[in-house]
Design an enzyme around this catalytic site. Structure first.
Site, PDB file in Angstrom:
ATOM      1  N   LYS A   1       0.840  -1.194   0.000  1.00 55.11           N
ATOM      2  CA  LYS A   1       0.000   0.000   0.000  1.00 55.11           C
ATOM      3  C   LYS A   1       0.875   1.243   0.000  1.00 55.11           C
ATOM      4  O   LYS A   1       1.736   1.417   0.854  1.00 55.11           O
ATOM      5  CB  LYS A   1      -0.913   0.033   1.229  1.00 55.11           C
ATOM      6  CG  LYS A   1      -1.820   1.276   1.272  1.00 55.11           C
ATOM      7  CD  LYS A   1      -2.700   1.310   2.500  1.00 55.11           C
ATOM      8  CE  LYS A   1      -2.012   1.924   3.689  1.00 55.11           C
ATOM      9  NZ  LYS A   1      -1.831   3.400   3.559  1.00 55.11           N
TER      10      LYS A   1
ATOM     11  N   LYS B   1      -7.700   7.626  -1.357  1.00 50.45           N
ATOM     12  CA  LYS B   1      -8.979   8.012  -0.748  1.00 50.45           C
ATOM     13  C   LYS B   1      -9.590   9.216  -1.477  1.00 50.45           C
ATOM     14  O   LYS B   1      -9.876  10.253  -0.887  1.00 50.45           O
ATOM     15  CB  LYS B   1      -8.810   8.297   0.742  1.00 50.45           C
ATOM     16  CG  LYS B   1      -8.338   7.098   1.557  1.00 50.45           C
ATOM     17  CD  LYS B   1      -8.243   7.441   3.038  1.00 50.45           C
ATOM     18  CE  LYS B   1      -7.844   6.238   3.872  1.00 50.45           C
ATOM     19  NZ  LYS B   1      -6.456   5.828   3.637  1.00 50.45           N
TER      20      LYS B   1
ATOM     21  N   HIS C   1     -11.857  11.925  -2.995  1.00 52.19           N
ATOM     22  CA  HIS C   1     -13.107  12.485  -2.475  1.00 52.19           C
ATOM     23  C   HIS C   1     -13.248  13.915  -2.996  1.00 52.19           C
ATOM     24  O   HIS C   1     -12.590  14.831  -2.509  1.00 52.19           O
ATOM     25  CB  HIS C   1     -13.079  12.486  -0.939  1.00 52.19           C
ATOM     26  CG  HIS C   1     -14.395  12.851  -0.314  1.00 52.19           C
ATOM     27  ND1 HIS C   1     -14.589  12.775   1.052  1.00 52.19           N
ATOM     28  CD2 HIS C   1     -15.571  13.266  -0.838  1.00 52.19           C
ATOM     29  CE1 HIS C   1     -15.833  13.150   1.337  1.00 52.19           C
ATOM     30  NE2 HIS C   1     -16.443  13.456   0.206  1.00 52.19           N
ATOM     31  N   ASP C   2     -14.082  14.075  -4.018  1.00 47.02           N
ATOM     32  CA  ASP C   2     -14.262  15.390  -4.625  1.00 47.02           C
ATOM     33  C   ASP C   2     -15.523  15.324  -5.466  1.00 47.02           C
ATOM     34  O   ASP C   2     -16.265  14.328  -5.399  1.00 47.02           O
ATOM     35  CB  ASP C   2     -13.030  15.756  -5.466  1.00 47.02           C
ATOM     36  CG  ASP C   2     -12.745  17.256  -5.498  1.00 47.02           C
ATOM     37  OD1 ASP C   2     -13.694  18.008  -5.817  1.00 47.02           O
ATOM     38  OD2 ASP C   2     -11.619  17.674  -5.205  1.00 47.02           O
ATOM     39  N   ILE C   3     -15.771  16.345  -6.265  1.00 45.96           N
ATOM     40  CA  ILE C   3     -16.942  16.295  -7.127  1.00 45.96           C
ATOM     41  C   ILE C   3     -16.755  15.180  -8.161  1.00 45.96           C
ATOM     42  O   ILE C   3     -15.623  14.781  -8.465  1.00 45.96           O
ATOM     43  CB  ILE C   3     -17.196  17.652  -7.801  1.00 45.96           C
ATOM     44  CG1 ILE C   3     -16.029  18.025  -8.734  1.00 45.96           C
ATOM     45  CG2 ILE C   3     -17.423  18.739  -6.758  1.00 45.96           C
ATOM     46  CD1 ILE C   3     -16.319  19.261  -9.568  1.00 45.96           C
TER      47      ILE C   3
ATOM     48  N   ARG D   1       2.723  -0.168  10.612  1.00 43.21           N
ATOM     49  CA  ARG D   1       3.778   0.008  11.608  1.00 43.21           C
ATOM     50  C   ARG D   1       4.259  -1.278  12.284  1.00 43.21           C
ATOM     51  O   ARG D   1       5.461  -1.405  12.535  1.00 43.21           O
ATOM     52  CB  ARG D   1       3.315   1.037  12.648  1.00 43.21           C
ATOM     53  CG  ARG D   1       3.432   2.466  12.130  1.00 43.21           C
ATOM     54  CD  ARG D   1       2.678   3.457  13.002  1.00 43.21           C
ATOM     55  NE  ARG D   1       1.240   3.380  12.771  1.00 43.21           N
ATOM     56  CZ  ARG D   1       0.353   4.217  13.300  1.00 43.21           C
ATOM     57  NH1 ARG D   1       0.760   5.175  14.114  1.00 43.21           N
ATOM     58  NH2 ARG D   1      -0.931   4.102  13.011  1.00 43.21           N
TER      59      ARG D   1
ATOM     60  N   ASP E   1      -3.747   3.901  -2.265  1.00 40.17           N
ATOM     61  CA  ASP E   1      -4.712   4.342  -1.252  1.00 40.17           C
ATOM     62  C   ASP E   1      -4.710   5.866  -1.158  1.00 40.17           C
ATOM     63  O   ASP E   1      -4.157   6.451  -0.228  1.00 40.17           O
ATOM     64  CB  ASP E   1      -4.358   3.715   0.092  1.00 40.17           C
ATOM     65  CG  ASP E   1      -5.408   3.979   1.154  1.00 40.17           C
ATOM     66  OD1 ASP E   1      -6.571   4.173   0.794  1.00 40.17           O
ATOM     67  OD2 ASP E   1      -5.046   3.999   2.351  1.00 40.17           O
TER      68      ASP E   1
ATOM     69  N   THR F   1     -10.543   4.009  10.527  1.00 40.57           N
ATOM     70  CA  THR F   1     -10.341   3.273  11.777  1.00 40.57           C
ATOM     71  C   THR F   1      -9.786   4.141  12.893  1.00 40.57           C
ATOM     72  O   THR F   1      -9.668   3.687  14.027  1.00 40.57           O
ATOM     73  CB  THR F   1      -9.426   2.056  11.549  1.00 40.57           C
ATOM     74  OG1 THR F   1      -8.222   2.482  10.904  1.00 40.57           O
ATOM     75  CG2 THR F   1     -10.112   1.010  10.696  1.00 40.57           C
TER      76      THR F   1
END
Length: 234
Positions: free
Chosen positions: A34, A62, A64-66, A213, A60, A122
């Site tokens: 990832k 993520k 997120h927009d129009i 981690r 990854d 999370t």
């Protein structure tokens, strides 16, 4: 038949050299690596391509927009050929449908990444969600967004392991469920609020677990990844 659960190693760093070293170390045990916002923004997308190499890539970001912007971003990222790609379910139906259309347009049919909708991070618990106006808790919000995501053409969901069982009860085996917040027994939770061990996540029904981690901060990352894989396949 018992579910097969794969390991995704999260390479959270800003250093291409460090990411390369970790990718080489975990390669024998991880089904994918990832790379996310921290690495992509610091090192650039050519470094993402270089680190992933022949290892399957979980990209990854993520998104997120129009809808138009998310679709354009997916088309722009298509040269990286990720195995999995994330968007936020909270972006809504039109955004997720635009993501699906862009994915289908930009990738050949036999080499399309799985589109995964992030439900509730999370790092968030019920109290943190209440501060954002979600008053009925993480589980209800995950189910709400999970149903919307699958109706909007997503291939799967990113969720806490604690929400796997209710998602399976509600949506069945169709969604690919990817679970971050996984911590081997005895490791520190850090900023994660809703965690499980690898074996617990497998038993709950995860298709993939994401571990960062506990692998990358281990004295021997290769051995740490191998131990997690052994726990998943025991």
């Amino acid at each position: 038949m018992a579910r097969t659960t794969g390991l995704i190693a999260a390479l959270d760093t800003q250093s291409p050299q460090q990411a390369q070293a970790w990718a080489k170390a975990v390669g024998p045990s991880a089904g994918a690596v990832k790379l996310g916002m921290e690495f992509a923004y610091a090192a650039g997308f050519q470094a993402v391509a270089d680190v992933a190499g022949t290892t399957p890539l979980f990209l990854d970001l993520k998104l997120h927009d129009i809808p138009n912007t998310v679709g354009a971003a997916i088309r722009a990222l298509s040269y990286l050929r990720p195995k999995m790609l994330t968007v936020h379910a909270s972006g809504g139906r039109a955004m997720m449908e635009a993501a699906r259309t862009a994915r289908d347009d930009a990738f050949p049919a036999n080499d399309r990444p799985a589109l995964l909708a992030v439900t509730v991070l999370t790092s968030l618990d019920d109290a943190a969600l209440a501060e954002t106006g979600v008053g009925d808790g993480a589980r209800a919000q995950v189910l709400r967004l999970g149903k919307l995501a699958m109706q909007s053409g997503m291939d799967g969901l990113v969720c806490s392991a604690h929400e796997i069982a209710p998602l399976r009860d509600s949506l069945g085996d169709a969604p690919l469920l990817v679970t971050p917040g996984i911590r081997p027994a005895g490791s520190q939770a850090g900023d994660q609020k809703r965690v499980m061990t690898p074996a617990e996540a497998r038993s709950a029904g995860a298709d993939w677990i994401v571990v960062g981690r506990p692998i990358t901060q281990a004295e021997n990352p290769a051995a740490a990844a191998a131990a997690i894989l052994a726990e998943l396949t025991a």
